[in-house]
Design a protein around this motif. Structure first.
Motif, short mmCIF file in Angstrom:
data_model
loop_
_atom_site.label_atom_id
_atom_site.label_comp_id
_atom_site.label_asym_id
_atom_site.label_seq_id
_atom_site.Cartn_x
_atom_site.Cartn_y
_atom_site.Cartn_z
N LYS A 42 35.17 19.71 64.35
CA LYS A 42 35.88 19.64 63.08
C LYS A 42 36.98 20.70 63.01
N ASP A 43 38.17 20.28 62.58
CA ASP A 43 39.24 21.22 62.25
C ASP A 43 40.15 20.57 61.22
N ALA A 44 41.23 21.25 60.87
CA ALA A 44 42.10 20.77 59.79
C ALA A 44 42.78 19.45 60.12
N LYS A 45 42.89 19.11 61.41
CA LYS A 45 43.59 17.89 61.80
C LYS A 45 42.65 16.71 62.03
N THR A 46 41.37 16.92 61.82
CA THR A 46 40.36 15.93 62.19
C THR A 46 39.66 15.35 60.96
N THR A 47 39.52 14.02 60.94
CA THR A 47 38.76 13.35 59.89
C THR A 47 37.77 12.39 60.54
N PHE A 48 36.48 12.60 60.31
CA PHE A 48 35.47 11.71 60.88
C PHE A 48 35.45 10.40 60.11
N GLU A 49 35.37 9.30 60.88
CA GLU A 49 35.43 7.97 60.26
C GLU A 49 34.21 7.70 59.39
N LEU A 105 38.74 30.10 77.69
CA LEU A 105 37.66 29.43 78.42
C LEU A 105 37.59 27.98 77.95
N ALA A 106 37.75 27.05 78.87
CA ALA A 106 37.80 25.64 78.50
C ALA A 106 37.24 24.78 79.62
N SER A 107 37.15 23.49 79.31
CA SER A 107 36.54 22.53 80.22
C SER A 107 37.56 21.48 80.65
N GLN A 108 37.26 20.86 81.75
CA GLN A 108 38.02 19.71 82.25
C GLN A 108 38.22 18.66 81.16
N LEU A 166 44.86 24.92 73.12
CA LEU A 166 45.85 25.86 72.57
C LEU A 166 45.48 26.34 71.17
N THR A 167 44.64 25.61 70.47
CA THR A 167 44.26 26.03 69.12
C THR A 167 42.78 26.42 69.03
N MET A 168 42.12 26.52 70.17
CA MET A 168 40.71 26.92 70.16
C MET A 168 40.56 28.34 69.61
N GLN A 169 39.60 28.51 68.73
CA GLN A 169 39.23 29.84 68.27
C GLN A 169 38.23 30.44 69.26
N PRO A 170 38.14 31.77 69.32
CA PRO A 170 37.20 32.40 70.26
C PRO A 170 35.78 31.84 70.18
#
Length: 658
Positions: free
Chosen positions: A253-260, A551-554, A579-583
């Motif tokens: 969940k973030d500001a750009k995401t809306t679950f259907e 730190l990120a994944s494929q 690019l917008t991941m929080q720690p």
């Protein structure tokens, strides 16, 4: 009547069992010497390694013994030494000894590639005998090996005959009752092996090498054959389903995401990246998935051999992710992660499974944006089920086919790489420069038709036997991994040079990432360093050159690209915009077909199919791992992702919504 384990009629059986146990011991000892620096050499652990190994060898040879015992039992005493008996015994013994040597030779080549006993990879390879046999032929002096094997078989038969074992077997007066009683111990061992022993019981040590040494290759092969499907809920630690979904949805969940459907057990959602300032852009996208490119091959990660000048240059002129981890240890696992943006599921990769068509892949997002989608592979995409997976998920296929057909239910275009387009080819397919030349041709056609395209290009050159066209780099073909890496890098450089001359280049973004590392072996359950891969986005008009240490994944790379392109799209992905991941959101998923790892804050939690979890503190400086008390919140989060990922697949919720 005194009991004899090996009455005279069983003399040849005794010889075979001794030969098997001796050869198995020598193979185990050879592997110990081979990886001596990695093995736990404490007396107790080493003694246990060989003791457990002996028990598994005994279990394995008991299965070999049963058919011969059945024959020895049913042939009456009056036929001992008859022509029929001699032909049957000589043939059976010779065939068994040949199988024995063949399997041990195979184990050595498998260990050379994977530093493991036979596992599900070996089982999968049975299906693709053309590629595997050709690869072995190109990687090893096969005529010499076969000659040596036959010589060993003949020598073994000669020695056994010289020692009188055949004579004892054929001249035996052993009665049926004596034979039956002598057969009982072997039957009991077989029953115990079937109902009480499992290959997992060899995993007694924290050191992975000791566990692999303790196993028996043939036993491991059949164990893998029986257990390549591992439903998460049956084999692994679980938590209440609602809690698992809530944890995953909170992380996504973030500001750009809306679950259907926010109240349902689903992660399907809409992501809005555009606004009045950031309009969507639709460049062509060429994704190069590089075979077996470990991060430690690059100079930017400390390699001093200067074998990746192109990629090192691109790393300094692109959006470069230098703290990214592959999800698995095989190409199909990388494909699963990249296309589905999903953590690794236990057992086979989804690419290899039956219910793998009509899924919500990154290709579906490109389709929503009006792109033509192509999958390029230099070999035959029949291998590892790639054509069925990509074709069944809307991609056109361009490969070096040999006539194998796709699933008849799949309707897609298949284009062959013709003989006149090939300058060099080995067991795995055409060289990288040839596949890139085909990509250029198809891109020219799409540009002429004013069709935006997304190309998924799977390379093959960085793979044993490490052969490539002579004279293009300063390392001779077939001499080792460094040469293959340098050729792989060279081919990328030549491809980009040629692409720059094309009218479509300025409107084309290049994404480059490895499928997995060159080696997955290590002393730990999951060796973190052996999942570290390079990835970059190059030539995008609206991003700055930057090295991203998040730190990120494929699974995060394409969601990041979609954000960079300002696309609004529906998503069933687990990946996030790096690019917008929080720690607190940083994490990586790593695994093999049995063990599932969750990496965060230099800690890794490993889940296994015996419902265990092990929590380690990882030291990136020396790649060591220290077992520490489990953090319940960390464990809960780890379980949530894997439980939800496997559940969505098995419940059909990764499918495209109609």
């Amino acid at each position: 009547m005194s009991f004899k384990l090996f009455p005279s009629r069983f003399a040849l059986l005794k010889a075979f069992i001794v030969l098997f146990l001796l050869l198995s011991f020598l193979v185990r000892l050879s592997f110990l010497v081979w990886n001596f620096s990695e093995v736990d050499k404490s007396f107790f652990i080493l003694a246990n390694t060989f003791f457990i190994g002996f028990l598994f060898d005994l279990a394995t040879v008991s299965f070999f013994a049963i058919p011969f015992l059945m024959y020895l039992l049913v042939i009456p005493k009056k036929f001992h030494g008859s022509i029929f008996d001699k032909i049957a015994v000589y043939f059976g013994f010779s065939l068994s000894v040949f199988i024995l040597y063949f399997s041990f030779f195979g184990e050595i080549t498998f260990w050379d590639e994977f530093q493991r006993r036979y596992n599900f990879i070996a089982v999968d390879y049975l299906v693709y005998t053309y590629e595997v046999v050709k690869n072995i032929n190109e990687s090893y002096p096969l005529p010499i090996l076969i000659s040596a094997m036959l010589a060993l078989v003949l020598s073994s038969i000669f020695i056994v005959n010289k020692l009188g074992f055949f004579k004892k077997t054929f001249s035996s007066e052993t009665l049926f009752k004596t034979k039956l009683i002598a057969s009982m111990p072997w039957l009991i061992i077989v029953l115990l092996s079937v109902f009480l022993f499992t290959n997992k019981q060899a995993d007694f040590s924290e050191n992975r090498y000791n566990n692999e040494l303790a196993k028996s290759g043939i036993y491991s092969f059949f164990a893998a054959f029986r257990n390549n499907e591992l439903p998460y809920n049956e084999f692994y630690k679980i938590i209440p389903e609602k809690e698992a979904f809530q944890t995953v949805k909170t992380s996504l969940k973030d500001a750009k995401t809306t679950f259907e459907n926010p109240n349902e057990n689903s992660i399907f959602r809409t992501i809005i990246n555009s606004d009045s300032v950031q309009n969507p852009i639709k460049p062509n996208v060429i994704f190069i998935c590089i075979e077996s490119l470990s991060g430690n091959f690059l100079k930017v990660f400390g390699n001093e051999d200067n074998i990746t000048p192109t990629l090192d240059s691109l790393a300094n002129n692109s959006l470069f992710f230098d703290n990214l981890y592959a999800t698995g240890t095989r190409t199909v696992r990388g494909m699963e992660a990249i296309t589905l943006s999903i953590p690794p599921t236990p057992g086979r990769s989804i690419v290899k499974r039956k219910q793998n068509q009509g899924l919500f892949t990154i290709g579906e997002v490109f389709k929503q944006q009006g792109y033509k989608r192509n999958f390029f592979y230099g070999g035959d995409g029949y291998f590892d089920n790639m054509n069925t997976f990509f074709g069944g998920n809307g991609f056109n296929i361009i490969d070096r086919g040999r006539g194998f057909l796709l699933d008849k239910s799949i309707t897609t275009t298949r284009t062959n790489i013709e003989d006149n387009e090939v300058t060099f080819e080995n067991a795995w397919g055409v060289c990288d420069m040839d596949i890139y030349n085909k990509v250029l041709k198809e891109a020219d056609k799409a540009y002429a038709n004013e069709t935006p395209f997304f190309d998924f290009v799977m390379t093959t050159s960085n793979h044993k036997p490490y052969t490539y066209p002579e004279g293009v780099i300063d390392i001779p073909s077939g001499t080792g991994r460094n040469g293959a890496v340098k050729y792989t890098d060279y081919a990328i450089g030549e491809f980009i040079k040629k692409a720059k001359q094309k009218p479509w280049y300025k409107n084309t973004v290049f994404v480059i990432m490895s499928d997995h590392c060159a080696s997955s072996a290590g002393r730990w359950e999951l060796d973190v360093n052996n999942y570290h891969i390079p990835a970059l986005i190059f030539n995008s008009p609206n991003i700055q050159t930057e090295k991203v240490n998040t730190l990120a994944s494929q699974i995060d790379v394409f969601p990041t690209l979609f954000s960079v392109l300002n696309w609004d799209y529906t998503s069933n992905f687990f990946g996030k915009n790096i690019l917008t991941m929080q720690p607190e959101d940083e994490r990586a998923f790593i695994g093999n077909y049995r063990k599932l790892g969750y990496l965060k804050d230099n800690k890794v939690l490993v889940l296994d199919e015996q419902k265990n979890s092990h929590f380690y503190l990882w030291n990136p400086l020396d790649n060591s791992q220290k077992l520490i008390p489990t953090d319940k919140d960390f464990e809960h989060r780890s379980i949530s992702f894997y439980q939800v990922a496997d559940g969505l697949y098995r419940n059909g919720k990764l499918k495209i919504k109609e």
